[in-house]
Structure formats: structure tokens, C-alpha cells
Design a protein around this motif. Structure first.
Motif, short mmCIF file in Angstrom:
data_model
loop_
_atom_site.label_atom_id
_atom_site.label_comp_id
_atom_site.label_asym_id
_atom_site.label_seq_id
_atom_site.Cartn_x
_atom_site.Cartn_y
_atom_site.Cartn_z
N GLN A 107 4.43 10.20 -7.04
CA GLN A 107 5.35 10.40 -8.15
C GLN A 107 4.63 10.85 -9.41
O GLN A 107 5.19 11.57 -10.23
CB GLN A 107 6.10 9.09 -8.44
N GLN A 108 3.38 10.43 -9.53
CA GLN A 108 2.60 10.77 -10.73
C GLN A 108 1.91 12.13 -10.62
O GLN A 108 1.14 12.50 -11.51
CB GLN A 108 1.57 9.68 -11.00
N GLY A 109 2.14 12.85 -9.54
CA GLY A 109 1.57 14.17 -9.40
C GLY A 109 0.55 14.31 -8.30
O GLY A 109 -0.16 15.34 -8.22
N LYS A 110 0.42 13.28 -7.47
CA LYS A 110 -0.49 13.31 -6.31
C LYS A 110 -1.96 13.26 -6.74
O LYS A 110 -2.27 13.14 -7.92
CB LYS A 110 -0.23 14.54 -5.43
N ASN A 111 -2.85 13.33 -5.75
CA ASN A 111 -4.29 13.40 -5.96
C ASN A 111 -4.82 12.25 -6.80
O ASN A 111 -5.30 12.42 -7.92
CB ASN A 111 -4.68 14.73 -6.61
N GLY A 112 -4.74 11.03 -6.26
CA GLY A 112 -5.27 9.87 -6.96
C GLY A 112 -5.24 8.63 -6.12
O GLY A 112 -4.80 8.64 -4.96
N LEU A 113 -5.71 7.52 -6.70
CA LEU A 113 -5.77 6.23 -6.01
C LEU A 113 -5.19 5.17 -6.92
O LEU A 113 -5.52 5.11 -8.11
CB LEU A 113 -7.20 5.88 -5.62
N LEU A 114 -4.32 4.34 -6.40
CA LEU A 114 -3.69 3.30 -7.21
C LEU A 114 -3.64 2.00 -6.42
O LEU A 114 -3.24 1.97 -5.26
CB LEU A 114 -2.26 3.73 -7.57
N TYR A 115 -4.09 0.91 -7.05
CA TYR A 115 -3.97 -0.42 -6.46
C TYR A 115 -2.57 -0.96 -6.74
O TYR A 115 -2.00 -0.75 -7.81
CB TYR A 115 -5.01 -1.37 -7.05
N PHE A 116 -2.04 -1.65 -5.77
CA PHE A 116 -0.72 -2.24 -5.95
C PHE A 116 -0.79 -3.39 -6.96
O PHE A 116 -1.68 -4.23 -6.90
CB PHE A 116 -0.17 -2.77 -4.62
N THR A 117 0.18 -3.40 -7.88
CA THR A 117 0.36 -4.52 -8.82
C THR A 117 1.86 -4.79 -8.91
O THR A 117 2.69 -3.92 -8.61
CB THR A 117 -0.18 -4.18 -10.22
N HIS A 118 2.20 -5.95 -9.31
CA HIS A 118 3.62 -6.29 -9.45
C HIS A 118 4.27 -5.44 -10.54
O HIS A 118 5.45 -5.09 -10.44
CB HIS A 118 3.77 -7.78 -9.76
N ALA A 150 0.84 -1.21 0.00
CA ALA A 150 0.00 0.00 0.00
C ALA A 150 0.87 1.25 0.00
O ALA A 150 0.55 2.24 -0.68
CB ALA A 150 -0.92 -0.01 1.21
N ASP A 151 1.98 1.20 0.72
CA ASP A 151 2.89 2.35 0.74
C ASP A 151 3.54 2.54 -0.62
O ASP A 151 3.72 3.68 -1.09
CB ASP A 151 3.94 2.11 1.83
N PHE A 152 3.92 1.44 -1.29
CA PHE A 152 4.48 1.54 -2.63
C PHE A 152 3.49 2.19 -3.59
O PHE A 152 3.85 3.08 -4.38
CB PHE A 152 4.85 0.15 -3.16
N ALA A 153 2.22 1.73 -3.52
CA ALA A 153 1.20 2.28 -4.43
C ALA A 153 0.96 3.76 -4.14
O ALA A 153 0.80 4.57 -5.07
CB ALA A 153 -0.09 1.49 -4.28
N MET A 154 0.90 4.11 -2.85
CA MET A 154 0.70 5.52 -2.50
C MET A 154 1.88 6.38 -2.99
O MET A 154 1.71 7.50 -3.50
CB MET A 154 0.55 5.64 -0.98
N TYR A 155 3.08 5.86 -2.87
CA TYR A 155 4.27 6.59 -3.32
C TYR A 155 4.23 6.79 -4.83
O TYR A 155 4.65 7.84 -5.35
CB TYR A 155 5.53 5.83 -2.91
N GLU A 156 3.73 5.80 -5.53
CA GLU A 156 3.59 5.91 -6.99
C GLU A 156 2.63 7.04 -7.35
O GLU A 156 2.87 7.80 -8.31
CB GLU A 156 3.11 4.59 -7.57
N VAL A 157 1.54 7.16 -6.59
CA VAL A 157 0.59 8.26 -6.84
C VAL A 157 1.30 9.61 -6.62
O VAL A 157 1.12 10.55 -7.40
CB VAL A 157 -0.65 8.13 -5.92
#
Length: 376
Positions: A351-362, A342-349
Motif C-alpha cells: 500500500q505504501q508503494g512496494k519495495n520495503g520491509l515492515l515489522y508488524f505492530t498493532h 506477516a501478511d498484514f505487514a507485507m500488504y502495508e508495504v
């Protein structure tokens, strides 16, 4: 208010021992009174039978001596027996219940004195032969004594009746004391239970926002994984929160956190839980997983609540959050892995400019690892 509750609790804890002591004292008094009644009846039987018997025999000997059917020495022997019977009763320390009857001891003393007073007259009988006055006074004293004993020591007498009534009242008092003790005990149990629930709530809830805290979250995650219950974990990090605290003050930041917590608790879902992990991070546990190709039960709602402006520092402000999600046991089989994903997915959001939701995938994890390696 807290002081008042403590005072009430202190009163309850003080009253209970007093009630218990009162019950013990009442039971002791009841037992003592019951013993008095039982032993007094036995003693009364002894008094009536022995004194009446000896006094009646003495009367008989006097009349027999008057009619010359009895020997003088036999009459005086019976007198000595009666005299000794009175003396034994009055000086015997084991007959303690005589004092429980008002006037009983004094009455017996007076009759004893009468018996003593006629001794000289009895000794002079062989010379005077004037027995009728003695016979009349003895018969009169005997009648008075029998009437007194029958009245004073029978169960229906005032003394014993009062003691029986006292036993009945004491029994009623014990019942009321027991009921009062039971009620106070129930109150104390309720207070302790309420305090326990309150302390548990304080230990498991965030003091600022009122939602669950990290301790509760850890316990909940352990419970869900131990029971193998599938769920989705959302990690929410507010965007630009540090800047809000630095520029508008911590009160503004607190107001925003309370507003976000309120919105999260109002999500519409089949079964979800909200917790504050600390700082500006929140977590949501959703006990339903999206089917393949379908959105989560509350993922869209999570995005939408940050599209609404929030009121703090005296006016409305636009807000946003970066949200990472991981699923148990689909992508994570342990709690540390779940949190890391969940932390990885949040960090990805972020990196992509904030303000979003991302599910973790490999795939997202590999992309993140590649970006981290290129940065180094």
C-alpha cells in the motif's frame, strides 16, 4: 542414471536371496557330510570288530579242525556265522554310508563271493581231508579284508580325509557367504537410507529453486512453536512478478525465482532458514529477534538483496519485493496469527508503494484496518 540405479538395486535384492539360499544349502551339505563322517566312524568300528572277529574265529576253527582240536560242526557253524555277517552288511538298507566310500561295497561283495565259493570244499572236507589249500586261501582272503578295512575306514584314510577336508572347505565357504551377505545387506540398508533421504528431500524441497517448500515450512513452524523457540518470520512477495511472466515468459520468471532463492540462501546470519511458499512468495525464519531499538540480524540484508539488479530474459533488470515480518512470541503466539500478521505487514508495504520491509505492530494493524474500512 535413474534406470542404472534401479538396475543396481534390483541386482542387490536378487543377490541377497541367492546368498541366503547358498548359505542354507552349504549348511545342509556341511551337516550331511559331518553326519557321514560321524556315522561312518561308528560303522567302521562295527565293520572292523565284527567282520574281523568272525573271520578270525573262522580261521581259528579251520586250524583247530586241521589239528583235530575242534569239531567239524563247530567249524561249519562259524562259517555260517561269517557268511551271515557278510550278507547282513550287504543287504541292510540302513547301512547307507557304505556307498559313501568308493569301492567299499564291491570289495565286500568280492570277499562275500569268496566265502560262498568255498562252501562246497568245506562240505567235502570229511571225505577228502584236504584242508591245507582251503586254509591258505582263507588266510590270504582274511588278510586282504583286514588290510582293506583298516585302510578304508580309519579317519586318516583317503576317503574320510577327503570328507574332513570337504567339511573344512564348506565351513570356509559358509563364512565367505555370510560375509558377502552381510556386506550386501549393509549396501541395501545404505541404498534404502539414501533413497529415504532423497525422497524426504524431494518432499521437503522446492523442485524449481532447491530451497525448502511450504510443507517443510509448516513442519518447522510447528516444531519451533512447540519448543517455544523465539524467532522472526519474514514473508517476501516479489513486486511485479505477474507482469514479468506475462511479458517476458515463464522461463524469465523461473530464472528470477532461482536467482532470488540463491541470494536468500547466502544471507549472513546466526541461524536462518529459507523456504518458497509458492508462486513468487518466499519465507525466511530467523532464530534471533532484534533487541528493542535495534535492527534485526538480517533485515538490512533482505532489503539490500533486492537493490541489486537480476539477470533474466537475456539482460539485467531492476527488482524489488514487499516484505512483512512478525515475531514469535512477541507479537504472535500461534502460527495462524504469525502468518496473518506477516501478511498484514507485507500488504502495508504494498500500500505504501512496494519495495520495503515492515515489522508488524498493532498500530500498523489498526491503520490497515482503517484503510480497508474506508475503501469499503
Amino acid at each position: 542414471m535413474l534406470t542404472k540405479k534401479k538396475s543396481i538395486r534390483a541386482v542387490f535384492f536378487l543377490v541377497i536371496p541367492l546368498l541366503m539360499f547358498s548359505i542354507i544349502a552349504a549348511i545342509g551339505s556341511l551337516k550331511h557330510t559331518s553326519n557321514i563322517i560321524a556315522k561312518s566312524q561308528n560303522e567302521a568300528i562295527w565293520y572292523v570288530l565284527q567282520l574281523s572277529k568272525e573271520y578270525a574265529e573262522f580261521n581259528y576253527q579251520l586250524r583247530s579242525y586241521q589239528s583235530q582240536h575242534s569239531d567239524y560242526n563247530d567249524m561249519m557253524l562259524q562259517y555260517e556265522i561269517l557268511w551271515s555277517r557278510f550278507k547282513t552288511i550287504l543287504i541292510n538298507s540302513e547301512i547307507i554310508h557304505l556307498h559313501s566310500f568308493s569301492g567299499a561295497q564291491q570289495e565286500l561283495i568280492e570277499h562275500y563271493r569268496f566265502i560262498q565259493s568255498i562252501e562246497n570244499d568245506l562240505l567235502n572236507l570229511p571225505t577228502t581231508q584236504n584242508i591245507q589249500p582251503i586254509l591258505n586261501t582263507v588266510r590270504h582272503d582274511y588278510d586282504d579284508l583286514v588290510i582293506f578295512l583298516n585302510h578304508k575306514f580309519r579317519l586318516s584314510s583317503g576317503e574320510l580325509a577327503n570328507q574332513v577336508n570337504a567339511v573344512d572347505k564348506m565351513e570356509i565357504l559358509i563364512r565367505y557367504l555370510f560375509i558377502a551377505t552381510l556386506l550386501f545387506g549393509i549396501m541395501i540398508v545404505f541404498i534404502l537410507y539414501r533413497d529415504s533421504r532423497l525422497h524426504h528431500k524431494l518432499a521437503m524441497n522446492d523442485s524449481l529453486t532447491g530451497v525448502h517448500n511450504r510443507l517443510w515450512l509448516n513442519n518447522k513452524l510447528i516444531s519451533l512453536t512447540e519448543s517455544k523457540t523465539p524467532f522472526t518470520f519474514y514473508l517476501i512477495d516479489l513486486d511485479g512478478f505477474k507482469q514479468i511472466n506475462d511479458t517476458l515468459g515463464h522461463q524469465a520468471g523461473d530464472d528470477l525465482l532461482i536467482e532470488i532463492a540463491t541470494r536468500l540462501t547466502k544471507l549472513h546470519g546466526r541461524d536462518f532458514k529459507v523456504a518458497r511458499m509458492g508462486g513468487d512468495e518466499f519465507a525466511v525464519i530467523e532464530l534471533c529477534q532484534p533487541k528493542v531499538g535495534k535492527q534485526s540480524c538480517i533485515s538490512t540484508q533482505l532489503i539490500n538483496i533486492f537493490k541489486q539488479p537480476a539477470y533474466y530474459a537475456g539482460k539485467e533488470h531492476t527488482i524489488s519485493a514487499s516484505i512483512g515480518a512478525s515475531e514469535y512470541p512477541t507479537t504472535a503466539q500461534t502460527i495462524p496469527t504469525l502468518l496473518q500478521q506477516a501478511d498484514f505487514a507485507m500488504y502495508e508495504v504494498k500500500q505504501q508503494g512496494k519495495n520495503g520491509l515492515l515489522y508488524f505492530t498493532h498500530k500498523a494493524k489498526q491503520k490497515l484496518n482503517d484503510q480497508l474500512q474506508s475503501n469499503h
